[in-house]
Enzyme design. Structure first.
Site, PDB file in Angstrom:
ATOM      1  N   ASP A  92       0.655  -1.135  -0.060  1.00  0.00           N
ATOM      2  CA  ASP A  92      -0.150   0.134  -0.124  1.00  0.00           C
ATOM      3  C   ASP A  92       0.916   1.437   0.169  1.00  0.00           C
ATOM      4  OD1 ASP A  92      -2.315   1.205   0.233  1.00  0.00           O
ATOM      5  OD2 ASP A  92      -2.325   1.373   2.305  1.00  0.00           O
ATOM      6  N   ASP A 115       2.210   5.411  -5.104  1.00  0.00           N
ATOM      7  CA  ASP A 115       1.364   6.500  -5.089  1.00  0.00           C
ATOM      8  C   ASP A 115       2.214   7.725  -5.182  1.00  0.00           C
ATOM      9  OD1 ASP A 115       0.012   8.872  -3.883  1.00  0.00           O
ATOM     10  OD2 ASP A 115      -0.174   7.879  -1.673  1.00  0.00           O
TER      11      ASP A 115
HETATM   12  P1  13P Z   1      -8.682   4.412   6.539  1.00  0.00           P
HETATM   13  O1  13P Z   1      -7.259   4.553   7.324  1.00  0.00           O
HETATM   14  O2  13P Z   1      -9.213   5.763   6.530  1.00  0.00           O
HETATM   15  O3  13P Z   1      -9.380   3.248   6.841  1.00  0.00           O
HETATM   16  O4  13P Z   1      -7.809   4.356   4.940  1.00  0.00           O
HETATM   17  C1  13P Z   1      -7.094   3.059   4.656  1.00  0.00           C
HETATM   18  C2  13P Z   1      -6.351   3.338   3.409  1.00  0.00           C
HETATM   19  O5  13P Z   1      -6.642   4.131   2.245  1.00  0.00           O
HETATM   20  C3  13P Z   1      -5.144   2.684   3.316  1.00  0.00           C
HETATM   21  O6  13P Z   1      -4.292   3.013   2.122  1.00  0.00           O
HETATM   22 ZN    ZN Z   2      -4.971   4.845   1.485  1.00  0.00          ZN
END
Ligand code: 13P
Ligand code: ZN
Length: 330
Positions: A92, A115
Site C-alpha cells: 500500500d 502513490d
Molecule cells: P483509513 O485509514 O481511513 O481506513 O484508510 C485506509 C487506506 O486508505 C489505506 O490505504
Molecule cells: Zn490509502
C-alpha cells in the site's frame, strides 16, 4: 496453497466488476489483525486482500521494510494455508522505486500501489508507468495500482493537507498512458478518523470516472482509499459506481486498541495494584500481598480477544461489500 498472486487477484476483480461487489483491502502491521482477518474471511467465505504500507513493513521488520515484508509474507503464507479462501497481499502507498524493485524481485506481493498522487500529473504518469514497466519485465504477475487525485489526511507516512477530486477525462488519459491495472480515485473520502471533517462524498463522480473509462474501452477496477469513515450505505453506493477495492486501516487500528482497553479496564485489579499497594513491579511475583493475575496479563489473552473482534468486524464488512459467500479460490 492459498496465498495467491496477481493473475488470480485479477480474476477476483473481474468477477467483482461483473457482479458489482467489492473487496475490503485490510491493512495490517502485525500478526493479530492478520489472523483475525483470516478467521473472519473464512467465516464470511470471502477472498481476503491484506495490505501493508511501507511503515507497516518497517515496523514488522524492526526498522527494515524488506525484512518486514519477508517475515510477514512467510507468516501470511503459512497461516493462509490453514484456510479455504484465497489470500492476497497488496503493498500500500509505495513511493520508493528501489523498495518496489526489491518487492518485485522477492515475488511476494500480489499487487503494488505506487502513490505519486502528490506529484504533478506528468510526474505521476511517469512514476506510475515506470512501476508498470518494472512489473512487466519479470516473470511474476504483480498488479499495479496507481492514484490520481489527492486524498486528504494522514495514512502512515503519507500526509496530504488538501483533497483534489479526480477528473474523469484525466483519469482516462492517466490509465491509458500508465497501463495501471487499478486506479485509486479521490471522491471525497479522507484517510484516518473522518468525524467532524467536512466530507463531500461523491459516488456520482466515481460513476462518471467508470463511465469515461468504459467509453474508452478501459475496464479498470476503481479503488477507494480512506474508507474507514464511510457508513455502510455510503460504501454500497460507491460499489454501485465501479469501486471494487475498499481500503480500511483506521477501523482495525481502533478495534485493536479498544479491545485491549476494554479487557484491561474491566479487569484492572488483575493488572495494576490498588492505591494502598506499592507499585513496585520487581516485588509483584514473590512474597507480596497483591500479585497481578496471569489469566489477564498473558499477552495471548488480549491477542485472542483482538483476533476474535477483528474477525467479527471483517465478517460484517465483507457482508456490506458483497464479497461474502463469493470466495472463488481455496
Ligand atoms: P483509513 O485509514 O481511513 O481506513 O484508510 C485506509 C487506506 O486508505 C489505506 O490505504
Ligand atoms: Zn490509502
Amino acid at each position: 496453497m492459498t496465498f495467491y498472486q496477481g493473475a488470480e487477484l485479477a480474476e477476483v476483480y473481474d468477477e467483482a466488476l461483473d457482479e458489482g461487489f467489492g473487496l475490503i483491502a485490510s491493512n495490517i502491521a502485525e500478526p493479530n489483525i492478520m489472523m483475525g482477518l483470516m478467521k473472519g474471511a473464512e467465516r464470511a467465505d470471502s477472498d481476503l486482500l491484506i495490505q501493508m504500507s511501507n511503515g507497516a513493513c518497517t515496523f514488522a521488520g524492526n526498522g527494515d521494510a524488506i525484512d518486514g515484508l519477508q517475515a510477514m509474507g512467510n507468516y501470511i503464507e503459512l497461516i493462509a494455508d490453514q484456510y479455504d479462501i484465497g489470500v492476497f497481499l497488496n503493498m500500500d502507498h509505495q513511493t520508493d522505486p528501489d523498495i518496489i524493485q526489491r518487492q518485485i524481485d522477492l515475488d511476494i506481493p500480489s499487487s503494488i500501489m505506487i502513490d505519486a498522487s502528490h506529484e504533478s500529473f506528468e510526474q505521476n504518469v511517469e512514476q506510475s508507468r515506470r512501476v508498470v514497466e518494472m512489473t512487466e519485465s519479470t516473470d511474476s504477475e504483480i498488479l499495479v495500482e496507481a492514484e490520481l487525485g489527492k486524498i486528504k489526511g494522514v495514512e502512515d507516512e503519507i500526509v496530504s493537507e488538501e483533497a483534489f477530486y479526480t477528473d474523469p477525462e484525466q483519469a482516462v488519459e492517466f490509465v491509458d498512458r500508465t497501463g495501471c491495472d487499478l486506479l485509486a480515485i479521490s471522491v471525497g473520502t479522507q484517510h484516518g478518523v473522518a468525524k467532524g471533517r467536512n466530507l463531500e462524498i461523491r459516488p456520482d463522480l466515481a460513476g462518471d470516472i467508470r463511465t469515461a473509462l468504459r467509453d474508452h474501452g478501459l475496464d479498470t477496477p476503481l479503488v477507494l482509499h480512506g474508507a474507514s469513515g464511510l457508513q455502510p450505505d455510503q460504501l454500497q453506493k460507491m460499489l454501485q459506481n465501479g469501486i471494487c477495492k475498499v481500503n480500511k486501516d483506521t477501523r482495525y487500528q481502533y478495534e485493536y486498541t479498544r479491545t485491549a482497553y476494554d479487557l484491561y479496564r474491566d479487569n484492572d485489579e488483575a493488572i495494576v495494584p490498588s492505591e494502598s499497594t506499592d507499585d513496585d513491579r520487581e516485588t509483584f511475583f514473590n512474597n507480596v500481598e497483591w500479585s497481578p493475575n496471569k489469566d489477564y496479563f498473558d499477552p495471548r489473552v488480549v491477542g485472542r480477544d483482538i483476533r476474535e473482534r477483528i474477525a467479527d468486524v471483517y465478517e460484517d464488512l465483507a457482508n456490506v461489500a458483497g464479497s461474502a459467500g463469493r470466495s472463488q479460490l481455496d
